[in-house]
Design an enzyme around this catalytic site. Structure first.
Site, PDB file in Angstrom:
ATOM      1  N   MET A  30       0.851  -1.191   0.000  1.00 23.69           N
ATOM      2  CA  MET A  30       0.000   0.000   0.000  1.00 23.69           C
ATOM      3  C   MET A  30       0.890   1.246   0.000  1.00 23.69           C
ATOM      4  O   MET A  30       0.458   2.339   0.381  1.00 23.69           O
ATOM      5  CB  MET A  30      -0.933  -0.008   1.219  1.00 23.69           C
ATOM      6  N   GLY A  31       2.139   1.095  -0.438  1.00 27.98           N
ATOM      7  CA  GLY A  31       3.057   2.228  -0.515  1.00 27.98           C
ATOM      8  C   GLY A  31       3.633   2.576   0.845  1.00 27.98           C
ATOM      9  O   GLY A  31       3.587   1.776   1.772  1.00 27.98           O
ATOM     10  N   HIS A  37       9.323  -3.698   3.288  1.00 26.03           N
ATOM     11  CA  HIS A  37       8.981  -3.872   1.870  1.00 26.03           C
ATOM     12  C   HIS A  37      10.243  -4.165   1.057  1.00 26.03           C
ATOM     13  O   HIS A  37      10.230  -4.990   0.138  1.00 26.03           O
ATOM     14  CB  HIS A  37       8.343  -2.592   1.313  1.00 26.03           C
ATOM     15  N   GLN A  61     -10.382  -2.659   2.164  1.00 27.88           N
ATOM     16  CA  GLN A  61      -9.937  -3.361   3.370  1.00 27.88           C
ATOM     17  C   GLN A  61      -9.927  -2.447   4.610  1.00 27.88           C
ATOM     18  O   GLN A  61      -9.476  -2.863   5.671  1.00 27.88           O
ATOM     19  CB  GLN A  61      -8.584  -4.027   3.151  1.00 27.88           C
ATOM     20  N   SER A 189       6.415  -0.884  10.027  1.00 26.13           N
ATOM     21  CA  SER A 189       5.052  -0.731   9.529  1.00 26.13           C
ATOM     22  C   SER A 189       4.891   0.706   9.057  1.00 26.13           C
ATOM     23  O   SER A 189       5.452   1.628   9.670  1.00 26.13           O
ATOM     24  CB  SER A 189       4.062  -1.008  10.665  1.00 26.13           C
TER      25      SER A 189
HETATM   26  O1  PAF Z   1      -0.180  -5.821   3.255  1.00 27.45           O
HETATM   27  C1  PAF Z   1      -0.580  -4.887   2.522  1.00 27.45           C
HETATM   28  O2  PAF Z   1       0.108  -3.898   2.287  1.00 27.45           O
HETATM   29  C2  PAF Z   1      -1.973  -4.997   1.918  1.00 27.45           C
HETATM   30  O3  PAF Z   1      -2.863  -5.609   2.784  1.00 27.45           O
HETATM   31  C3  PAF Z   1      -1.982  -5.680   0.527  1.00 27.45           C
HETATM   32  C4  PAF Z   1      -1.504  -7.112   0.606  1.00 27.45           C
HETATM   33  C5  PAF Z   1      -1.094  -4.896  -0.419  1.00 27.45           C
HETATM   34  C6  PAF Z   1      -3.400  -5.687  -0.016  1.00 27.45           C
HETATM   35  O4  PAF Z   1      -3.908  -4.387  -0.116  1.00 27.45           O
END
Ligand code: PAF
Length: 285
Positions: A30-31, A37, A61, A189
């Protein structure tokens, strides 16, 4: 690095790789990219010929009252970070490209996996994982990767995605990589950006609590209740009241009664001001 914003451009960008039989890795995000990441990107670069990263803050979500609007967004910075890391294609679609007018389909993994922990009605609720599963299914269809990479910090999400991929025959391998932590143990996070200095200090108690449970089990404790009490005491010392602190079977997410050699997921969620943080540790097995 190529930046694409639509599914058709994405497919076009990946056509040569697919034609030449090169493997494709997907890192869905989600950037607001951080070292967690980047660990996924590095793994993808090591295992696949072409690496795609998706940046999409998925409205489906987020529940009412959650941080959809506040969620940190900085596409320019993310693009620089991704390019420096060696990503080949950055997919950053608009909400309308993902959820077109009249969108009415969703993917739902049954409640045993999605109605507990984060999906419990008094937490983010089952709609959360419906939103995650639907979006991940769409990304897997659009990118058609050979391998998709997820972080263990979102352990339940990884379990739900694996189940969906298995049940719906997606031809993709799911790789789950260890949580990347700050030096004091705080799991990385994007939501850590919300923390003030005092909240940041207290947030480190989440990983200490999980370690306390681990140490109890390492010391011979087999009762879940006792290991969770050790974790809870660590939170209490930091003045943190968890939203949940639970031990569940690390595959089925059924409640665990004892540490009996099977992998047990100890998961915790707590709020620190604006930030609701989660963390977990798999103990045993
Ligand atoms: O973990 C995340 O960043 C999100 O839940 C994902 C897997 C990109 C789905 O929107």
């Amino acid at each position: 690095m190529r930046i694409v914003r639509t599914k058709s451009r994405l497919r076009e960008a990946l056509r040569p790789a697919r034609r030449d039989g090169r493997s494709i890795g997907l890192v869905p995000t989600m950037g607001s990219l951080h070292d967690g990441h980047l660990a996924l990107v590095r793994a993808a670069l090591g295992r696949c010929d072409v690496v795609v990263i998706s940046l999409f803050v998925n409205p489906a979500q987020f529940g009412p009252g959650e941080d959809l609007d506040a969620y940190p967004r900085d596409e320019r910075r993310d693009a620089e970070v991704a390019e420096r890391a060696g990503v080949d294609v950055l997919y950053a679609p608009a909400v309308e490209d993902v959820y077109s007018d009249g969108f009415s389909t969703s993917v739902e993994v049954a409640g045993d996996l999605t109605g507990v922990l984060e999906g419990a009605p008094d937490q983010r609720g089952p709609a959360h994982f419906r939103g995650v599963a639907t979006l991940v299914a769409k990304l897997l269809n659009s990118v058609a990767p050979d391998v998709a990479f997820f972080g263990q910090k979102d352990a339940q999400q990884a379990i739900v995605v694996r189940r969906m991929v298995h049940d719906l025959d997606f031809p993709v391998r799911i790789e789950v990589l260890p949580t990347v932590r700050e030096p004091d143990g705080l799991a990385m996070s994007s939501r850590n950006a919300y923390l003030g200095a005092e909240e940041r200090r207290r947030a480190a108690s989440l990983s200490r609590a999980l370690r306390a449970a681990q140490e109890a089990v390492d010391g011979g404790e087999t009762r879940v209740e006792a290991a969770l009490a050790a974790a809870g005491a660590e939170l209490e010392r930091a003045g943190v009241k968890p939203e949940y602190l639970e031990a569940r079977d690390a595959e089925s997410l059924a409640p665990a009664n004892s540490f009996n050699g099977r992998p047990i997921l100890v998961a915790v969620a707590a709020r620190f001001g604006e930030a609701r943080l989660i963390d977990n540790l798999v103990i045993g097995g």
